[in-house]
Design an enzyme around this catalytic site. Structure first.
Site, mmCIF file in Angstrom:
data_model
loop_
_atom_site.group_PDB
_atom_site.id
_atom_site.type_symbol
_atom_site.label_atom_id
_atom_site.label_comp_id
_atom_site.label_asym_id
_atom_site.label_seq_id
_atom_site.Cartn_x
_atom_site.Cartn_y
_atom_site.Cartn_z
ATOM 1 N N LYS A 128 0.855 -1.187 0.000
ATOM 2 C CA LYS A 128 0.000 0.000 0.000
ATOM 3 C C LYS A 128 0.885 1.228 0.000
ATOM 4 O O LYS A 128 2.035 1.168 0.460
ATOM 5 C CB LYS A 128 -0.874 0.018 1.264
ATOM 6 N N ASP A 168 -6.896 4.373 -4.592
ATOM 7 C CA ASP A 168 -7.583 4.172 -3.313
ATOM 8 C C ASP A 168 -8.281 5.512 -3.074
ATOM 9 O O ASP A 168 -8.414 6.318 -4.018
ATOM 10 C CB ASP A 168 -6.575 3.819 -2.202
HETATM 11 O O1 2IT Z 1 -8.176 -1.413 -0.815
HETATM 12 C C1 2IT Z 1 -8.045 -1.931 -1.947
HETATM 13 O O2 2IT Z 1 -8.195 -3.136 -2.128
HETATM 14 C C2 2IT Z 1 -7.714 -1.046 -3.069
HETATM 15 N N1 2IT Z 1 -7.569 0.144 -2.866
HETATM 16 C C3 2IT Z 1 -7.529 -1.613 -4.434
HETATM 17 C C4 2IT Z 1 -6.119 -2.029 -4.646
HETATM 18 C C5 2IT Z 1 -5.785 -2.448 -6.047
HETATM 19 O O3 2IT Z 1 -4.613 -2.796 -6.250
HETATM 20 O O4 2IT Z 1 -6.638 -2.447 -6.936
#
Ligand code: 2IT
Length: 448
Positions: A128, A168
């Site tokens: 993340k 996100d």
């Molecule tokens: O919280 C999540 O699963 C997302 N923000 C999506 C992450 C993604 O790699 O699509």
């Protein structure tokens, strides 16, 4: 705290090593809660120091992001990328752009992402990132300059087979476009290094809808299994008005539900006969003033300023889709009192721990975001596949695969919970099932 000495040791080590990181510590606490039985049953977890390893990110990057405002003033934000666990695939997870972002929040989200990605069945590790920059109130040019500055640092650490960020909160198709453009300029490569891209340069159909639609597919499975029922005729509350919330509301409506309330940072909208969710989508695609604009069109709608009041409204199903910690113990009590039967998280950890415990004790079936909101990252995984094959699937093909993935995540969580004697405990099912695959990969790959 925990019955297991081992779990207490892990928890205490995280608390003493990560002082002040309350969101991350919370996420670890919730996860360890599900490990009691497993660590007793399988001594290799302790022998191989799996939990010691899994609570420490493989790598953490923190960097300066200087950018210039339209008025010529210099701004400095902090950028983050936490590469948490790559046992089952390249790091994968979104970039959050919001003033609240700090290392603790990115670590909490990265930790959750490990298990969420594992549950999708696709080969994606957990990561993340983000920044304490919010695009709200910024001009398009300012957002572009920020994204370009952010990528000049981030590009060192990512790659289509290394780490694949996405959007996100605060990071949608516009931001991903600017980030992708700068990555391409710096590396001279068109690759699937980011997901959530625009359709004109490698994005996947149905990625925008995926998290919200996936949440409703997952909740449909809950209704079918536990209540022998469906969305038809149910009263639903969806908190939030962002990408996840509006698509969840649309899909729930299409399946015959009445969406009685939605919210955003300014407050909530309530109509016991059902909100016009298509209109809400149309408004929220254009402006953040959803409450005022909707009220202009529907003067009889009830509005309120306190976002917690949305949980005082009578409903059968609650779908929190805004952000973390939006449902506390008091809210949970209101939901139970008003007859809510199912709560499925669309956001990441919107429900506080004591609220989850209260809901479960009082007969509400609860699903954690790492299971019920995994549709977004699942379609990101499908976007990676399409990019690697240099093809693109139709909307129906992607949506069909999403539906199957959500069904299989539900079944995996349910069967695992059942095996442990608690068939209604989807948190237990999600944590254990997500963990087992990662643990297996970590053991097979040796001490790395
Ligand atoms: O919280 C999540 O699963 C997302 N923000 C999506 C992450 C993604 O790699 O699509």
């Amino acid at each position: 705290m925990y019955k297991s000495e081992y779990l207490n040791r892990i928890y205490n080590s995280v608390v003493s090593r990560c002082p002040g990181e309350k969101e991350f510590i919370n996420a670890v606490e919730e996860f360890l809660d599900s490990m009691e039985y497993l660590v007793k049953k399988d001594p290799t977890i302790e022998e191989q120091a799996i939990l010691e390893r899994i609570v420490v990110p493989e790598r953490v990057f923190q960097f300066r992001v200087p950018w210039m405002g339209d008025d010529g003033k210099i701004h400095v934000n902090t950028g983050y990328r936490v590469q948490f666990n790559s046992a089952i695939g390249p790091f994968k997870g979104g970039l959050r752009l919001d003033e609240s972002v700090n290392l603790s929040i990115i670590k909490f989200l990265g930790f959750e992402q490990i298990f969420k990605n594992s549950l999708t069945g696709l080969p994606m590790g957990g990561g993340k990132g983000g920044s304490d920059f919010s695009p709200v109130g910024k001009s398009d040019n300012e957002i572009m300059r920020f994204c370009q500055a952010f990528m000049t640092e981030l590009y060192h650490f990512i790659g289509p087979d290394t780490d694949v960020p996405a959007g996100d909160l605060g990071c949608g198709a516009r931001e991903i476009g600017y980030l992708y453009g700068m990555y391409k300029k710096l590396t001279k490569e068109h690759t699937g290094v980011l997901t959530g891209k625009g359709l004109s340069f490698g994005g996947s159909l149905a990625r925008t809808e995926a998290t919200g639609f996936g949440l409703v597919y997952f909740t449909s499975e809950m209704l079918k299994k536990y209540k022998n029922d469906s969305f038809k005729g149910k009263k639903v509350i969806v908190s939030g008005c962002g990408n996840v919330a509006k698509h969840a509301a649309l899909k729930a409506y299409d399946l015959g539900a009445t969406v009685v309330a939605m919210s955003n940072i300014q407050g909530y909208l309530y109509d016991e006969n059902g909100l016009d969710v298509y209109k809400i989508k149309e408004i929220s695609d254009k402006t953040i003033n959803v409450i005022d604009e909707y009220k202009k069109l529907h003067p009889n709608v009830i509005t309120g300023e306190n976002k917690h009041d949305i949980w005082k409204i009578k409903c059968d199903i609650a779908l929190p889709c805004a952000t973390q910690n939006e449902i506390n113990l008091e809210d949970a009590k209101e939901l139970v009192k008003n007859g809510c039967k199912i709560l499925a998280e669309g956001a990441n950890m919107p429900t506080e721990l004591d609220a989850i415990k209260y809901l479960m004790k009082n007969g509400v079936i609860f699903s954690p975001g790492k299971a019920s909101n995994a549709g977004g990252v699942a379609v990101s995984g499908l976007e990676m596949t399409q990019n690697a094959e240099h093809i693109s699937w139709t909307f129906d093909e992607v949506e069909g695969k999403l539906k199957e993935i959500m069904k299989s995540i539900f079944n995996l969580c349910y069967e695992t919970a059942k095996e442990f004697g608690e068939p209604e405990n989807l948190s237990l099912g999600a944590n254990v099932a997500g963990f087992l695959k990662v643990k297996d990969a970590m053991i097979r790959e040796g001490l790395v």
